[in-house]
Design an enzyme around this catalytic site. Sequence first.
Site, PDB file in Angstrom:
ATOM      1  N   ASP A   1       0.808  -1.210   0.000  1.00  0.00           N
ATOM      2  CA  ASP A   1       0.000   0.000   0.000  1.00  0.00           C
ATOM      3  C   ASP A   1       0.846   1.266   0.000  1.00  0.00           C
ATOM      4  OD1 ASP A   1      -2.444  -1.080  -0.186  1.00  0.00           O
ATOM      5  OD2 ASP A   1      -2.879  -1.036   1.959  1.00  0.00           O
TER       6      ASP A   1
ATOM      7  N   LYS B   1     -23.171 -15.838  -1.691  1.00  0.00           N
ATOM      8  CA  LYS B   1     -23.958 -14.603  -1.732  1.00  0.00           C
ATOM      9  C   LYS B   1     -23.298 -13.589  -0.814  1.00  0.00           C
ATOM     10  CE  LYS B   1     -28.733 -13.036  -1.345  1.00  0.00           C
ATOM     11  NZ  LYS B   1     -28.379 -11.830  -0.592  1.00  0.00           N
TER      12      LYS B   1
ATOM     13  N   CYS C   1      -5.640   1.231  35.223  1.00  0.00           N
ATOM     14  CA  CYS C   1      -4.928   2.270  35.972  1.00  0.00           C
ATOM     15  C   CYS C   1      -5.627   2.640  37.275  1.00  0.00           C
ATOM     16  CB  CYS C   1      -4.756   3.520  35.113  1.00  0.00           C
ATOM     17  SG  CYS C   1      -6.311   4.352  34.761  1.00  0.00           S
TER      18      CYS C   1
ATOM     19  N   CYS D   1     -12.478   5.460  30.750  1.00  0.00           N
ATOM     20  CA  CYS D   1     -11.343   5.869  31.563  1.00  0.00           C
ATOM     21  C   CYS D   1     -10.798   7.128  30.900  1.00  0.00           C
ATOM     22  CB  CYS D   1     -10.262   4.787  31.583  1.00  0.00           C
ATOM     23  SG  CYS D   1      -8.708   5.360  32.280  1.00  0.00           S
TER      24      CYS D   1
ATOM     25  N   CYS E   1      -3.214   6.252  30.947  1.00  0.00           N
ATOM     26  CA  CYS E   1      -3.636   4.878  31.274  1.00  0.00           C
ATOM     27  C   CYS E   1      -2.832   3.850  30.457  1.00  0.00           C
ATOM     28  CB  CYS E   1      -5.126   4.733  30.981  1.00  0.00           C
ATOM     29  SG  CYS E   1      -5.759   3.065  31.186  1.00  0.00           S
TER      30      CYS E   1
HETATM   31 ZN   LIG Z   1      -7.306   3.520  32.787  1.00  0.00          ZN
END
Ligand SMILES: [Zn+2]
Length: 698
Positions: A40, A121, A422, A435, A440
């Site tokens: 690509d 199909k 977290c 969250c 995190c």
């Molecule tokens: Zn988190």
Amino acid sequence: MSAASSNSWKTPHEEVVHLRDLLERANTAYYCDAEPFMADSEYDRLLQRLADLEAAHPELADATSPTRRVGGAAIDGFTSVRHARPMQSIDNTYDLDGLRAWAARCEKSLGRSSSLVADPKVDGVAISLRYEKGVLVQAATRGDGAVGDDVTSNIRAVRAVPLRLRSAARGSAALPDVLEVRGEIYMPLAEFQRINAERSARNEPELANARNAAAGTLKSLDPAVTAARRLSFVAHGRGEQRGGEAFTSFSAFIAALRAWGIPTNRESRACAGVTDAEEAIASFERRRETLPYAVDGMVVRVDSFADQDALGSTERSPRWIIAFKYQAERATTRLVRVDWQVGKGGTITPRAAMEPVWIAGSTVRHATLHNIEEIMRKDIRIGDLVEVEKAGEVIPQVIAPVVSARTGSEQPIEAPMHCPSCGSVLEREGPKVFCVNPACPAQFRERVKWFVGRDQMAIDGLGERLIDQLIDAGIVRGFADLFRLDASAVAALTSEAQLASGKTSQRKVGDRTAQSIVAMAEEAKGRGLARLLGSMGIRLLGVTAAKTLARAYPDLAALQAASAAELEALPDIGERTAEIFVQNLNSPLLRGMFADLAAVGVDLTSRDFSASTAGNDRGGNASSLRGKTIVLTGTLVGHDRRALTEMLEARGAKVTGSVSRKTDVVIAGSEAGSKLDKARELGVEVWDEARLDQELAE
Ligand SMILES: [Zn+2]
């Protein structure tokens, strides 16, 4: 790289012809022959090279050039098209008795049995493509069967559909003067999942299934939306044909289409009679879960065109064809536990962990529970016996509890209060739980997996399991670490395939693969700001918004300096989004990440992107605006700023937010302030609104 390749061509004309042919051959190889030979990233690079050449040599323009797949301008609505031959629907049956009864009717009517063809199909949207002298001139939806919508500009953006048929290929039949090909536009499952992952990151509702997603994409008024979603196409019928070879059967017709470069179904099966067709249906049912697209049945038809004509059709549907529909498969198992998984956008979604159960050809251990509201609505509890369904197009899902089997020991499911990764207090927005801690670790892990994806930074070879190992080993702590990878450290990790197969022998990644990953990372450094921003999983900042920002600002520093009011003036960016962008882009966390990325040599400018948008212009008007970098400032009386921006871009100009030495023109309305001063200081050309109107009128 491109400079080197241009040297081997005597004239730009030769190179343009070569590139057009090569790029279309790459499309055919990928979509029609399933034998891709070009990555690509290489396709994009060559397409850009072609766009540059065409921009420099307008006399070489050609409407069937791969650069013309996406026109610049969106449209106001669809016009209607009357089909030359009606697009009828197909009768369905849900059991083999129905199929046998159909075959018996055909045999009775013809006075003998005839050969059949069984085709999967593909679950998509029916479309009719009209080619005149081998060039695609029109594409229309089925509509009511007699009249459909003209969706030509969207279909041109689908790379699986050739703009020009391959007529000189060995063994190909002579091209008809007029050829209408009927088929299905569909969304491959991987693409469906990619788009949903992106929508979920932007906190947008996910698309329900691949078929609706394909239909919605074709209804978009902006071909750029279609181009961004990689739809595919498979031919399964014919409409009008004038001239060319007189085909006597569907199988001969389909073989000719394939030779002309039109994708046809590779699973298509010739059947001597209905017993063969039943076998094809049974064998395909075992394999359909492994295919990269959604299949909801098998279409069985009489092969001979003469027999088809003899059988004719009812008001509603042809008598010579029938669709056998597979049932969605269900099974019952016990819900053991609910895992709350953290997505890269912070969304926490429930996943059912169940006792293993065999459904439709594979063992299922996990299923989606969608969200907490769905769990409540269906009253699903831990310990319940649950019904699980696996349809072709979606991951397994828990349908309902078997309430009659309850013992009283089942436990209700509650949404978590804290992030399982977290520990942050979670936020709730309708059915969704988030969250919102930007640091995190679980979110970061998901973002890294997204970041390396094909449509993001495209660091090929870095699979999910390798990323888990790199993060667990402390080698990758931030995006920038991906660009610092040491080939010997990567080579020592356990290979992706080995982990996937579940075998115990610890085969390592190996030097060659490791070196290729490091080389891909090196290449990815130069993808530019739009790709980078769209890859980082920044809240609300998806691919579209990233392009909008990169189009408006020359580099990251300029973008970070922009105010919320400036961002809000850009297309499709609302007040709240603009505020969130300004806040996030300047947050210490992201500033740190960007500094780290800059330190390892990642390109934070928009150079690449601005060139490609100009290259995709539909052309036609040799406008004085083409290629110009323009800044709007002050109050314009006769123009809506957003509409004007689109108009200028449609003519090949690039509209940016700040004045620099790269700016060609500043369009100044009344009460223009610092940007006008800066333009004068730098000696940039300034137009008032009257001059603008004069230029636009040309
Ligand atoms: Zn988190």
